[in-house]
Motif scaffolding. Sequence first.
Motif, PDB file in Angstrom:
ATOM      1  N   SER A   1       1.000 -19.615  -9.016  1.00  9.99           N
ATOM      2  CA  SER A   1      -0.157 -18.708  -9.258  1.00  9.99           C
ATOM      3  C   SER A   1      -0.242 -17.834  -8.000  1.00  9.99           C
ATOM      4  CB  SER A   1      -1.412 -19.545  -9.276  1.00  9.99           C
ATOM      5  OG  SER A   1      -1.378 -20.123 -10.590  1.00  9.99           O
TER       6      SER A   1
ATOM      7  N   GLU B   1     -16.093 -14.282  -6.885  1.00  5.10           N
ATOM      8  CA  GLU B   1     -15.870 -15.760  -6.765  1.00  5.10           C
ATOM      9  C   GLU B   1     -16.875 -16.331  -7.715  1.00  5.10           C
ATOM     10  OE1 GLU B   1     -15.898 -16.975  -2.819  1.00  5.10           O
ATOM     11  OE2 GLU B   1     -14.038 -16.325  -2.478  1.00  5.10           O
TER      12      GLU B   1
ATOM     13  N   LEU C   1     -15.705 -15.829 -11.283  1.00  5.13           N
ATOM     14  CA  LEU C   1     -14.722 -16.469 -11.956  1.00  5.13           C
ATOM     15  C   LEU C   1     -15.058 -18.275 -11.990  1.00  5.13           C
ATOM     16  CD1 LEU C   1     -11.744 -15.405  -9.469  1.00  5.13           C
ATOM     17  CD2 LEU C   1     -11.861 -15.092 -11.829  1.00  5.13           C
ATOM     18  N   ALA C   2     -15.829 -18.656 -11.192  1.00  6.95           N
ATOM     19  CA  ALA C   2     -16.369 -19.969 -11.013  1.00  6.95           C
ATOM     20  C   ALA C   2     -17.075 -20.049 -12.634  1.00  6.95           C
ATOM     21  CB  ALA C   2     -17.197 -20.435  -9.965  1.00  6.95           C
TER      22      ALA C   2
ATOM     23  N   LEU D   1     -16.814 -18.228 -15.001  1.00  5.41           N
ATOM     24  CA  LEU D   1     -15.918 -17.927 -16.376  1.00  5.41           C
ATOM     25  C   LEU D   1     -15.041 -19.232 -16.520  1.00  5.41           C
ATOM     26  CD1 LEU D   1     -14.484 -14.407 -15.951  1.00  5.41           C
ATOM     27  CD2 LEU D   1     -15.996 -15.111 -17.745  1.00  5.41           C
ATOM     28  N   ARG D   2     -14.807 -20.068 -15.512  1.00  2.45           N
ATOM     29  CA  ARG D   2     -13.977 -21.234 -15.709  1.00  2.45           C
ATOM     30  C   ARG D   2     -14.861 -22.376 -16.110  1.00  2.45           C
ATOM     31  NH1 ARG D   2     -12.619 -26.012 -13.060  1.00  2.45           N
ATOM     32  NH2 ARG D   2     -10.648 -26.873 -13.140  1.00  2.45           N
ATOM     33  N   ARG D   3     -15.989 -22.533 -15.872  1.00  6.02           N
ATOM     34  CA  ARG D   3     -17.076 -23.196 -16.349  1.00  6.02           C
ATOM     35  C   ARG D   3     -17.274 -23.178 -18.046  1.00  6.02           C
ATOM     36  NH1 ARG D   3     -21.265 -24.682 -11.591  1.00  6.02           N
ATOM     37  NH2 ARG D   3     -19.729 -24.951  -9.798  1.00  6.02           N
TER      38      ARG D   3
ATOM     39  N   ALA E   1     -15.121 -21.605 -19.873  1.00  9.71           N
ATOM     40  CA  ALA E   1     -13.997 -22.157 -20.534  1.00  9.71           C
ATOM     41  C   ALA E   1     -13.757 -23.640 -20.669  1.00  9.71           C
ATOM     42  CB  ALA E   1     -12.745 -21.623 -19.775  1.00  9.71           C
ATOM     43  N   LEU E   2     -14.337 -24.552 -19.782  1.00  7.71           N
ATOM     44  CA  LEU E   2     -14.192 -25.813 -19.679  1.00  7.71           C
ATOM     45  C   LEU E   2     -15.276 -26.257 -20.866  1.00  7.71           C
ATOM     46  CD1 LEU E   2     -13.857 -26.858 -16.030  1.00  7.71           C
ATOM     47  CD2 LEU E   2     -12.310 -27.124 -17.591  1.00  7.71           C
ATOM     48  N   GLU E   3     -16.469 -25.574 -20.906  1.00  9.72           N
ATOM     49  CA  GLU E   3     -17.313 -26.112 -22.013  1.00  9.72           C
ATOM     50  C   GLU E   3     -16.637 -25.879 -23.239  1.00  9.72           C
ATOM     51  OE1 GLU E   3     -21.919 -25.277 -23.392  1.00  9.72           O
ATOM     52  OE2 GLU E   3     -21.455 -24.891 -21.180  1.00  9.72           O
TER      53      GLU E   3
END
Length: 216
Positions: free
Chosen positions: A150, A185, A188-189, A191-193, A195-197
């Motif tokens: 990455s 940041e 991004l955090a 969006l990642r959370r 996506a995890l949900e």
Amino acid sequence: MRIAGLSEASGVSISTLKYYLREGLLHPGDARAVNQAEYGEGHVRRVRLIRALLELGKLQLAEIRRVLAAVDDEGVAIHDAFGVAQDAMVPARDRDSPEYRRAFVAVEEFVRRHGMRVRQDAQVRGMLADALVAMWSGGWDLDLRTFDASMPRILAEAGQELEGVPDDDRAVQMEVTVIGTIAYEVALAALRRMALEHASAERFALSALSGSAHGT
């Protein structure tokens, strides 16, 4: 503009602006009369920077003063001022243990492997070490080589992010680099959370509904 105009332009209440002034975070306006001062676009930018450091960066007043002092000191190169801001945004903690020593070795190897110009004393090294130690403590043997594939993309995106920073306006340089770093940041955090949900709902919630349907 008067302080009411500064409040409207920055989205910060007058009482908060007065607090910034009392604490020395915001430069005084140009005095026009007793108890009256005028403020300019530079004040608007400063308020935006203070808000980002306070609300998104979660910095304490002492840390914010240190960042702003570096911003205001023309003798401090912009790269060094950015380093001060970066360091301030990493929570201080005790990183003296065998686990951390192992983590810092892994971080150093990672930095060298990707040829990154990161200061030896940059606090972000400790931030990455924190993640490693937390994972190892939880039973996951995380290896930073997981992120090797990455890194070319991440480095390219960082370069692109700074391409729009002007070469000759220090205030705007710091606003873009510091606020951009913090906000990006956080985004991004988030969006990642999200996506995890979503993934959790796809795997567990739908599976539970399917199991319930089969049981009826």
